[in-house]
Design a protein around this motif. Structure first.
Motif, PDB file in Angstrom:
ATOM      1  N   ILE A  24       0.836  -1.208   0.000  1.00 35.91           N
ATOM      2  CA  ILE A  24       0.000   0.000   0.000  1.00 35.91           C
ATOM      3  C   ILE A  24       0.867   1.252   0.000  1.00 35.91           C
ATOM      4  CG2 ILE A  24      -1.713   1.322   1.303  1.00 35.91           C
ATOM      5  CD1 ILE A  24      -2.725  -1.393   2.387  1.00 35.91           C
ATOM      6  N   THR A  25       1.885   1.278   0.870  1.00 37.25           N
ATOM      7  CA  THR A  25       2.688   2.495   1.019  1.00 37.25           C
ATOM      8  C   THR A  25       3.550   2.786  -0.202  1.00 37.25           C
ATOM      9  OG1 THR A  25       4.419   1.230   2.175  1.00 37.25           O
ATOM     10  CG2 THR A  25       2.740   2.326   3.532  1.00 37.25           C
ATOM     11  N   ILE A  26       4.005   1.739  -0.906  1.00 39.01           N
ATOM     12  CA  ILE A  26       4.848   2.000  -2.076  1.00 39.01           C
ATOM     13  C   ILE A  26       4.037   2.662  -3.180  1.00 39.01           C
ATOM     14  CG2 ILE A  26       4.501  -0.292  -3.107  1.00 39.01           C
ATOM     15  CD1 ILE A  26       7.381  -0.129  -4.117  1.00 39.01           C
ATOM     16  N   ILE A  27       2.786   2.249  -3.342  1.00 40.38           N
ATOM     17  CA  ILE A  27       1.929   2.875  -4.363  1.00 40.38           C
ATOM     18  C   ILE A  27       1.550   4.288  -3.945  1.00 40.38           C
ATOM     19  CG2 ILE A  27      -0.303   2.725  -5.540  1.00 40.38           C
ATOM     20  CD1 ILE A  27      -0.024  -0.318  -5.390  1.00 40.38           C
ATOM     21  N   ILE A  28       1.290   4.477  -2.648  1.00 33.58           N
ATOM     22  CA  ILE A  28       1.001   5.819  -2.137  1.00 33.58           C
ATOM     23  C   ILE A  28       2.201   6.738  -2.387  1.00 33.58           C
ATOM     24  CG2 ILE A  28       0.646   7.186  -0.040  1.00 33.58           C
ATOM     25  CD1 ILE A  28      -1.045   4.898   1.047  1.00 33.58           C
ATOM     26  N   GLY A  29       3.404   6.202  -2.153  1.00 28.54           N
ATOM     27  CA  GLY A  29       4.613   6.992  -2.399  1.00 28.54           C
ATOM     28  C   GLY A  29       4.761   7.390  -3.855  1.00 28.54           C
ATOM     29  N   THR A  85       5.605  -4.310  11.451  1.00 26.77           N
ATOM     30  CA  THR A  85       4.719  -4.084  10.305  1.00 26.77           C
ATOM     31  C   THR A  85       4.856  -2.651   9.792  1.00 26.77           C
ATOM     32  OG1 THR A  85       3.130  -5.718  11.109  1.00 26.77           O
ATOM     33  CG2 THR A  85       2.320  -4.105   9.511  1.00 26.77           C
ATOM     34  N   ILE A  86       4.880  -1.707  10.720  1.00 26.90           N
ATOM     35  CA  ILE A  86       5.029  -0.292  10.354  1.00 26.90           C
ATOM     36  C   ILE A  86       6.404  -0.034   9.748  1.00 26.90           C
ATOM     37  CG2 ILE A  86       5.098   2.071  11.253  1.00 26.90           C
ATOM     38  CD1 ILE A  86       3.086   1.180  13.397  1.00 26.90           C
ATOM     39  N   VAL A  87       7.436  -0.636  10.346  1.00 26.37           N
ATOM     40  CA  VAL A  87       8.804  -0.453   9.844  1.00 26.37           C
ATOM     41  C   VAL A  87       8.911  -0.901   8.400  1.00 26.37           C
ATOM     42  CG1 VAL A  87      11.172  -1.314  10.028  1.00 26.37           C
ATOM     43  CG2 VAL A  87       9.970  -0.566  12.075  1.00 26.37           C
ATOM     44  N   LEU A  88       8.414  -2.105   8.097  1.00 22.41           N
ATOM     45  CA  LEU A  88       8.498  -2.611   6.726  1.00 22.41           C
ATOM     46  C   LEU A  88       7.630  -1.779   5.786  1.00 22.41           C
ATOM     47  CD1 LEU A  88      10.022  -4.773   5.241  1.00 22.41           C
ATOM     48  CD2 LEU A  88       8.107  -6.325   5.553  1.00 22.41           C
ATOM     49  N   GLY A  89       6.518  -1.245   6.321  1.00 26.47           N
ATOM     50  CA  GLY A  89       5.674  -0.380   5.508  1.00 26.47           C
ATOM     51  C   GLY A  89       6.364   0.903   5.098  1.00 26.47           C
ATOM     52  N   PHE A  90       7.224   1.418   5.961  1.00 28.73           N
ATOM     53  CA  PHE A  90       7.947   2.655   5.661  1.00 28.73           C
ATOM     54  C   PHE A  90       8.968   2.481   4.538  1.00 28.73           C
ATOM     55  CE2 PHE A  90       6.980   4.685   9.973  1.00 28.73           C
ATOM     56  CZ  PHE A  90       6.145   5.637   9.403  1.00 28.73           C
ATOM     57  N   TYR A  91       9.338   1.251   4.227  1.00 31.14           N
ATOM     58  CA  TYR A  91      10.254   1.031   3.100  1.00 31.14           C
ATOM     59  C   TYR A  91       9.561   1.275   1.760  1.00 31.14           C
ATOM     60  CZ  TYR A  91      13.751  -1.183   6.134  1.00 31.14           C
ATOM     61  OH  TYR A  91      14.696  -1.431   7.102  1.00 31.14           O
ATOM     62  N   GLY A  92       8.235   1.253   1.757  1.00 32.20           N
ATOM     63  CA  GLY A  92       7.472   1.377   0.514  1.00 32.20           C
ATOM     64  C   GLY A  92       7.790   2.613  -0.314  1.00 32.20           C
ATOM     65  N   PRO A  93       7.568   3.821   0.246  1.00 28.58           N
ATOM     66  CA  PRO A  93       7.834   5.033  -0.548  1.00 28.58           C
ATOM     67  C   PRO A  93       9.270   5.111  -1.048  1.00 28.58           C
ATOM     68  CG  PRO A  93       6.582   5.563   1.422  1.00 28.58           C
ATOM     69  CD  PRO A  93       7.002   4.130   1.562  1.00 28.58           C
ATOM     70  N   MET A  94      10.207   4.618  -0.231  1.00 31.25           N
ATOM     71  CA  MET A  94      11.615   4.647  -0.620  1.00 31.25           C
ATOM     72  C   MET A  94      11.903   3.705  -1.789  1.00 31.25           C
ATOM     73  SD  MET A  94      14.388   2.424  -0.383  1.00 31.25           S
ATOM     74  CE  MET A  94      13.655   1.313   0.807  1.00 31.25           C
ATOM     75  N   ALA A  95      11.263   2.527  -1.777  1.00 35.10           N
ATOM     76  CA  ALA A  95      11.600   1.493  -2.755  1.00 35.10           C
ATOM     77  C   ALA A  95      11.337   1.931  -4.190  1.00 35.10           C
ATOM     78  CB  ALA A  95      10.815   0.218  -2.448  1.00 35.10           C
ATOM     79  N   GLY A  96      10.264   2.707  -4.404  1.00 32.52           N
ATOM     80  CA  GLY A  96       9.961   3.163  -5.752  1.00 32.52           C
ATOM     81  C   GLY A  96      10.873   4.263  -6.242  1.00 32.52           C
ATOM     82  N   THR A  97      11.666   4.835  -5.337  1.00 31.00           N
ATOM     83  CA  THR A  97      12.539   5.958  -5.691  1.00 31.00           C
ATOM     84  C   THR A  97      13.698   5.519  -6.582  1.00 31.00           C
ATOM     85  OG1 THR A  97      11.999   7.089  -3.617  1.00 31.00           O
ATOM     86  CG2 THR A  97      14.000   7.793  -4.742  1.00 31.00           C
ATOM     87  N   VAL A  98      14.210   4.301  -6.397  1.00 37.50           N
ATOM     88  CA  VAL A  98      15.414   3.873  -7.109  1.00 37.50           C
ATOM     89  C   VAL A  98      15.198   3.870  -8.621  1.00 37.50           C
ATOM     90  CG1 VAL A  98      17.085   2.007  -7.427  1.00 37.50           C
ATOM     91  CG2 VAL A  98      16.162   2.490  -5.152  1.00 37.50           C
ATOM     92  N   GLY A  99      14.153   3.166  -9.086  1.00 39.42           N
ATOM     93  CA  GLY A  99      13.894   3.107 -10.521  1.00 39.42           C
ATOM     94  C   GLY A  99      13.529   4.456 -11.103  1.00 39.42           C
TER      95      GLY A  99
END
Length: 466
Positions: free
Chosen positions: A300-305, A356-370
């Motif tokens: 959810i968080t990666i798409i929100i990011g 759960t929250i910690v791993l969720g916070f990786y979401g917005p960051m993960a999409g940044t690389v590509g």
């Protein structure tokens, strides 16, 4: 006659008109890239669950388990750079297809390798890791040509979210299959995931292509939409400004920040079931089920990011550079604090919630690389992602966990692990905030000018003139 025949062969399968189709092909392409990464991570994450019954059956100690998990990431990191170069040279379609063929072949052979010898299993894992290392670099190359600027971050985020969605499916299905004696136990996870990947490869061959000009399903409307923001460069004349890339501070900052963030993300992805089982004392099935929650939040968080990044950029609220830095640094900084706090919380429920929250916070960051790789050098974006993934800590994080918990697997050892994760997060944040950029680099501009870069519209006009 020959020219007429060639034109008919290149005619799109669907009827061409100027009307907007109800389903545009690029959305299907993004979905296929998403499912590729989903299957990619299913075939990777199922080992986190399957390793428990396999280790019990073959009496493997913890260090051997961690080393087997780590071998995958050694070759996985080595192939990313090669994958990035192959995408630039031959396009993303063939690279992704060959990588997925390698994945399902190794998955179907895994039970045989496990029952034969540890050496054969390690070879299997090395080959599997080498193939899977090219999937994300290929996906970035595909999305670069199949997206417009205002949706690029979202497309990258959706594609990358396949990692976590795959982890969710793998955790749940593997837990169920590994404990099901009626279905055959742990070997079934590899057979079922492998056969599903075979089906995906068939769909990829039917629908996908490296860029819109090669696709027979695309409408005129969508092709013209993509023409406005996408350039087609000659793959035969693809050259890499290696010296400029190596010297580029933004590329190095992206590589360092990716390493620092990925260390914690991959460690948690691989070792959450072990942590839940050994430290929080949940059984295997419950450990697998609880491990799903953090990945669901990540999805959810990666798409929100990605959506937030595209919204901020398209509405000129911040520059591309500041947007990338904000989306990377803020959630990763919060996760650094929470992951350390987790080691001192004795309540099991709160402990699971925090992770759960910690791993969720990786979401917005993960999409940044590509997305940031495309920002810096569109023509070399897959290669830059490959460089970043080459220095991925995937093979290091399980070794660190194994080394620290080798003698004693208690909460005290895990506090050390969590502090290491937080420390690397801080290093990554400082590096990216100080040296990161969202602007096209000067060496990338000159590369585009020297290449045969022609808008799709120009190609169409040239063909019609002939």
């Amino acid at each position: 006659m020959r020219k007429i025949k060639e034109n008919r062969e290149n005619e799109p399968i669907l009827k061409q008109d100027d009307a907007k189709p109800w389903l545009q092909v690029r959305y299907v392409i993004v979905f296929l890239c998403f499912t590729a990464n989903t299957l990619n991570f299913m075939l990777r994450t199922n080992w986190s669950i399957a390793i428990l019954p396999i280790a019990r059956e073959f009496n493997w100690e913890i260090k051997k388990q961690q080393n087997i998990l780590a071998t995958f990431f050694i070759s996985n990191s080595c192939s990313s750079l090669l994958g990035g170069w192959l995408v630039g040279k031959y396009g993303g379609f063939a690279v992704v297809l060959l990588a997925m063929i390698s994945s399902f072949t190794m998955a179907l052979l895994t039970p045989f390798a496990v029952n034969t010898s540890v050496t054969l299993l390690i070879i299997n894992r090395l080959v599997d890791g080498f193939g899977q290392g090219m999937v994300m670099t290929g996906s970035v190359g595909i999305i670069r040509r199949w997206s417009i600027l205002d949706e690029r971050s979202t497309f990258i985020s959706i594609t990358t979210s396949g990692y976590s969605f795959g982890a969710i499916l793998a955790m749940y299905l593997s837990s169920w299959l590994c404990t099901s004696t009626e279905l055959g136990g742990w070997p079934t996870t590899f057979y079922s995931f492998g056969i599903t990947t075979v089906i995906w490869c068939v769909l990829w061959c039917i629908i996908a292509s490296s860029d819109p000009t090669d696709n027979r399903w695309i409408s005129t409307f969508e092709k013209e939409t993509l023409c406005q923001s996408t350039m087609k460069e000659s793959e035969k004349d693809y050259t890499v400004p290696w010296k400029d890339i190596v010297k580029s501070a933004p590329v190095r900052a992206l590589t360092i920040s990716n390493f620092c963030a990925d260390f914690g993300y991959l460690l948690l992805c691989l070792d959450l079931p072990t942590y839940f089982h050994s430290i929080l004392e949940f059984d295997i099935e419950t450990s697998g089920f609880l491990s799903v929650a953090p990945h669901a939040v990540f999805c959810i968080t990666i798409i929100i990011g990605g959506l937030a990044s595209d919204y901020i950029i398209s509405h000129s609220m911040l520059s591309v550079t500041n947007t990338r830095k904000l989306i990377y640094a803020l959630p990763l900084g919060l996760s650094s604090f929470l992951v350390v706090l987790t080691g001192y919380i004795e309540n099991k429920v709160i402990n699971v919630i925090l992770l759960t929250i910690v791993l969720g916070f990786y979401g917005p960051m993960a999409g940044t690389v590509g997305a940031n790789a495309i920002d810096l050098a569109p023509n070399h974006s897959s290669l830059i992602v490959g460089i970043a993934y080459t220095f991925s800590p995937g093979f290091i994080s399980p070794m660190v966990t194994g080394a620290i918990t080798k003698m004693e697997n208690t909460i005290y050892q895990w506090r050390i692990i969590f502090c290491i994760v937080a420390g690397l997060h801080i290093i990554g944040i400082v590096s990216f905030v100080m040296f990161g950029s969202g602007e096209v680099q000067h060496w990338a501009k000159s590369s585009e000018n020297n290449a045969e870069s022609v808008p799709f519209t120009s190609l169409e006009n040239k063909e019609s003139d002939d």
